[in-house]
Design a protein around this motif. Sequence first.
Motif, short mmCIF file in Angstrom:
data_model
loop_
_atom_site.label_atom_id
_atom_site.label_comp_id
_atom_site.label_asym_id
_atom_site.label_seq_id
_atom_site.Cartn_x
_atom_site.Cartn_y
_atom_site.Cartn_z
N THR A 136 0.88 -1.15 0.15
CA THR A 136 0.10 -0.23 0.09
C THR A 136 0.82 1.32 -0.04
N GLU B 97 -6.98 -2.25 -4.43
CA GLU B 97 -6.29 -2.64 -3.12
C GLU B 97 -6.89 -4.21 -2.72
N ASP B 98 -5.91 -4.88 -2.19
CA ASP B 98 -6.24 -6.10 -1.44
C ASP B 98 -7.47 -6.93 -2.18
MG MG Z 1 -1.98 -3.03 2.08
#
Ligand code: MG
Length: 493
Positions: free
Chosen positions: A264, A308-309
């Motif tokens: 991230t 994300e993820d």
């Molecule tokens: Mg992350």
Amino acid sequence: MGDESHASEAVGREFAAEFRSFMRWVQTDTQVERNEVVSLIAEFLGATRARESVVTREWSSFEHVNLQTALNVWMAEEGRNVVVHGIALPPHFGGVTLQQLASGGALPPIQLCAPPLVDLPNGPGSTLACLQLALLLVSDPAGPYVLLVSAPREHERGLRIEVLGLPVSAAQAVVAEIDGLRGALNVYRSQLLEVVAFPHGGFDLRFMSVAPIERDGVVLPDQVLGRIERHAFGVAEHREALLTSGQHLKRGLLLYGPPGTGKTHTMRYLVAHMPQYTRLVLTGRSLHAVGSVTAMARDLAPAVIVLEDVDLVAEDRSFGNGSSPVLFDLLDAMDGAAADADLLFVLTTNRADLLEPALAARPGRVDVAVEVPLPDAAARRRLFEFYARGVSLQLNDEELGVVVDRTDGVTASFLKELLRRSVLESLGEQAPLVTAAHVSRALDDLLDSGQAVTRTLLGVGVDSSTSPSASLGPVPPSGRMRVGRWTAYPPRS
Ligand SMILES: [Mg+2]
Ligand SMILES: Nc1ncnc2c1ncn2[C@@H]1O[C@H](COP(=O)(O)OP(=O)(O)OP(=O)(O)O)[C@@H](O)[C@H]1O
């Protein structure tokens, strides 16, 4: 008896009076006021124009601020005069259409008012007052005509403009011109935006602020960061040359690795250094909106779409559509985007093992997969030093070497936390100095058996061959931590 009949006569008279007043109320308060809007339109347009078809164009609700930006410019154009009236609807009434206002039939109780406005963000630190339900009386060379602007409100999700008073093709031209301005003046272009999913479909966009992250704040092996940068920035720098030689610009970058290693963080570094790009960040439920977000991103290109993820949707199934896994929909959306559009997809995950089968079944979406590894000794030293900036640290090289040795197997986020705790350890004492003793105490504490949950939160587990509950148990006697087994992508045999 006389008294009784007087009494009932009086009740009757009272009832009749109340009934008359009720009828007057029905006729005045509703009838007259609804006529107020209806007759305004009728008088403005005249009988012939009022009989034209109503032409409607709809937009997604997140376009509200863009539509208002366009309307403000359009209304101010040379040769156009616009009078704006607000329309008040009682609470709990859905909406009203221009057709209803033109014919005067089946109207809810409405009245004219100052235009109701909703103040919407049009930039990271600014807002624009946007019309919610308004009647626009327009005079321009096309003649007198009216627009009804309806925006999302309590019981209305839709955003639309209706045109009455012009032949169909002229009305279409009006909405097309407004839509063209909306696209050209799009306030989301070149912004960093979080995509927020609505519970029942659709999404909203929120402006995010970028914390400046410099390159030396991303502690990764040089070849790893270099590869990531080449894929993200390199294509942007050589856009023209690539297009002339027939190469596609659309690209997919997967960052995978254990929790807390900086996926991230690296993504934030990338988006912070691509200010000319429209950057859209999707996570959790909003990953489901990837299809419509990608369609929108094409108009806002060059764009970065961050997923994300992505493992979060690896096991989800979408409704309908043969109930395909959401992950497949996501990969299809990536593929559906035009190849010559300057679109960068950045996917992050700490479960590459869950992703791998889908990526293998849908090849070509991700062209570079980069493992973001646990920090080696050199990286741990850099991380410690980096997060010690601004801390009065009294640690000689040998002492630092001990810290580096003892933290074998931890994540970057663990080292960041170690520094914070070392500072806390030092606070109770006279001199504001962080010494080897403080760091050592903080490290003992973090490595202590009772801190297993904390370590898990920092992304450092124990060997996954032990049962999950064992991860809450004591650390190995060596005092060193073992790191959860990690399946790499592509899985190492
Ligand atoms: Mg992350
Ligand atoms: N490589 C790194 N260099 C510098 N700081 C880092 C690095 N990795 C992590 N950090 C620090 O630790 C914090 C947490 O890391 P981050 O959220 O990026 O981990 P992640 O890999 O995305 O983990 P997860 O898989 O759980 O999402 C970051 O905000 C940053 O402050």
